[in-house]
Scaffold this active site. Structure first.
Site, short mmCIF file in Angstrom:
data_model
loop_
_atom_site.label_atom_id
_atom_site.label_comp_id
_atom_site.label_asym_id
_atom_site.label_seq_id
_atom_site.Cartn_x
_atom_site.Cartn_y
_atom_site.Cartn_z
N ALA A 71 23.68 18.99 -54.16
CA ALA A 71 23.73 20.16 -53.29
C ALA A 71 24.36 21.30 -54.09
O ALA A 71 25.10 21.06 -55.04
CB ALA A 71 24.56 19.84 -52.06
N GLY A 116 23.49 14.97 -53.94
CA GLY A 116 22.32 15.14 -53.07
C GLY A 116 21.00 14.80 -53.77
O GLY A 116 20.00 14.54 -53.10
N GLU A 119 20.63 11.20 -53.36
CA GLU A 119 20.41 10.99 -51.92
C GLU A 119 18.98 11.31 -51.48
O GLU A 119 18.43 10.64 -50.61
CB GLU A 119 21.44 11.82 -51.12
CG GLU A 119 22.84 11.27 -51.31
CD GLU A 119 23.90 12.11 -50.66
OE1 GLU A 119 24.10 13.27 -51.10
OE2 GLU A 119 24.53 11.65 -49.70
N GLU A 139 30.57 13.13 -55.72
CA GLU A 139 31.23 13.97 -54.71
C GLU A 139 32.74 13.83 -54.68
O GLU A 139 33.46 14.80 -54.45
CB GLU A 139 30.67 13.67 -53.31
CG GLU A 139 29.26 14.21 -53.08
CD GLU A 139 28.17 13.23 -53.49
OE1 GLU A 139 28.47 12.23 -54.19
OE2 GLU A 139 27.01 13.46 -53.11
#
Ligand code: CAA
Length: 270
Positions: A71, A116, A119, A139
């Site tokens: 992200a 992300g 993910e 993260e």
């Protein structure tokens, strides 16, 4: 092959028969996902779900270096908890589409797939990797937790103990280790990565689309992907709660300033 650039941050290539290659194209940020890109990706997936000509969807990253480097930290850095919950929920809308849409989805991981990025890959039906691929959930090194589904989906691939190791350590893993762990189905040399991926997609695309769609639906039910999607809201709220904390400000601030973070640790009662 035809190429469409209908969105600012997404490229869509069409290959016969009915194969759509959706590429995240934000090279300056290693294809990191900001809100705008997530919305565009969701729209592109919705379009392919509804297009009767689409038989297989491949998700990949534009350029040589990255699939998706996570992200977008620059966008996330100053988010308030409520805004971060909405951001995670937007990510979940995309991952649910990849996981539950009526067409097979293949993650073609051509480089960095961090946070992300991993993910998005684990929400696809399966993953193929170039020998340059790097996976990881970094993260906790930013003072937050994964927010696009890894706290639930990663264990489906590697089991709970290894999922915990990867999420707690933020350790990056290369393609060969990802293969050994069962995270990826195949590792192809970078020079032939796209052709090999396309050959696999063509084999799938030559089968009965309606039978594949039926098999996918059943296998998602049997593997509890459907029930799992109900739990993702818990992750979105936990992700959001960490925003505004000292560690989140330090972790993301350190990334932007290109320095090592210095974390405080748990305060009493946490
Ligand atoms: N967000 C925003 N920008 C990013 C980014 C990200 N996730 N990843 C890379 N970039 C940007 C860098 O800031 C840099 O921009 P500038 O040129 O303007 O400085 C550019 O992309 C190139 O990156 P690097 O110079 O860092 O390239 P590198 O080859 O030295 O390192 C990398 C590559 C190891 C992937 C490194 O960029 C990196 O660690 N990126 C962050 C990975 C990360 O932590 N991802 C998780 C994000 S949090 C998340 O995803 C939460 C969630 O679950 C939803």
């Amino acid at each position: 092959m035809t190429l469409n650039k209908t969105e600012k941050n997404i490229l869509v290539e069409s290959h016969d028969p009915g194969i759509r290659v959706i590429k995240i194209a934000r090279a300056h940020a290693l294809n990191a996902l900001n809100s705008e890109t997530l919305i565009e990706l969701k729209n592109a997936l919705m379009r392919e779900a509804e297009n009767p000509e689409t038989r297989v969807v491949i998700l990949t990253g534009d350029g040589e270096k990255a699939f998706i480097a996570g992200a977008d930290i620059a966008e996330m850095k100053d988010k308030k908890p409520g805004e971060a919950v909405l951001f995670a929920q937007l990510g979940h809308e995309v991952t649910k589409y990849l996981e539950l849409m009526n067409k097979p989805t293949i993650a073609a991981v051509n480089g960095y797939a961090l946070g992300g990025g991993t993910e998005m890959a684990i929400a696809c039906d399966f993953i193929v990797a170039s020998d340059r691929a790097v996976f990881g959930q970094p993260e906790v090194g930013l003072g937050i937790i994964p927010g696009f589904g890894a706290t639930l989906r990663l264990a489906k691939y590697v089991g709970w103990p290894m999922a915990k190791e990867l999420i707690f350590s933020g350790r990056r893993i290369k393609a060969d280790e990802a293969f050994a762990l069962g995270l990826v189905n195949h590792v192809y040399p970078a020079a032939e990565f796209f052709e090999q991926t396309l050959a696999l997609a063509r084999t799938i695309a030559s089968q009965s689309t309606s039978a594949i769609s039926c098999a996918k639906k059943l296998m998602n039910e049997f593997s509890e992907s459907v029930g799992l999607n109900m739990k993702l809201d818990g992750e979105a709220h936990a992700f959001g709660m960490l925003f505004g904390s000292t560690d989140q400000r330090e972790g993301m601030g350190a990334f932007i300033d290109k320095r090592k973070p210095s974390f405080q640790g748990l305060s009493k009662g946490e």
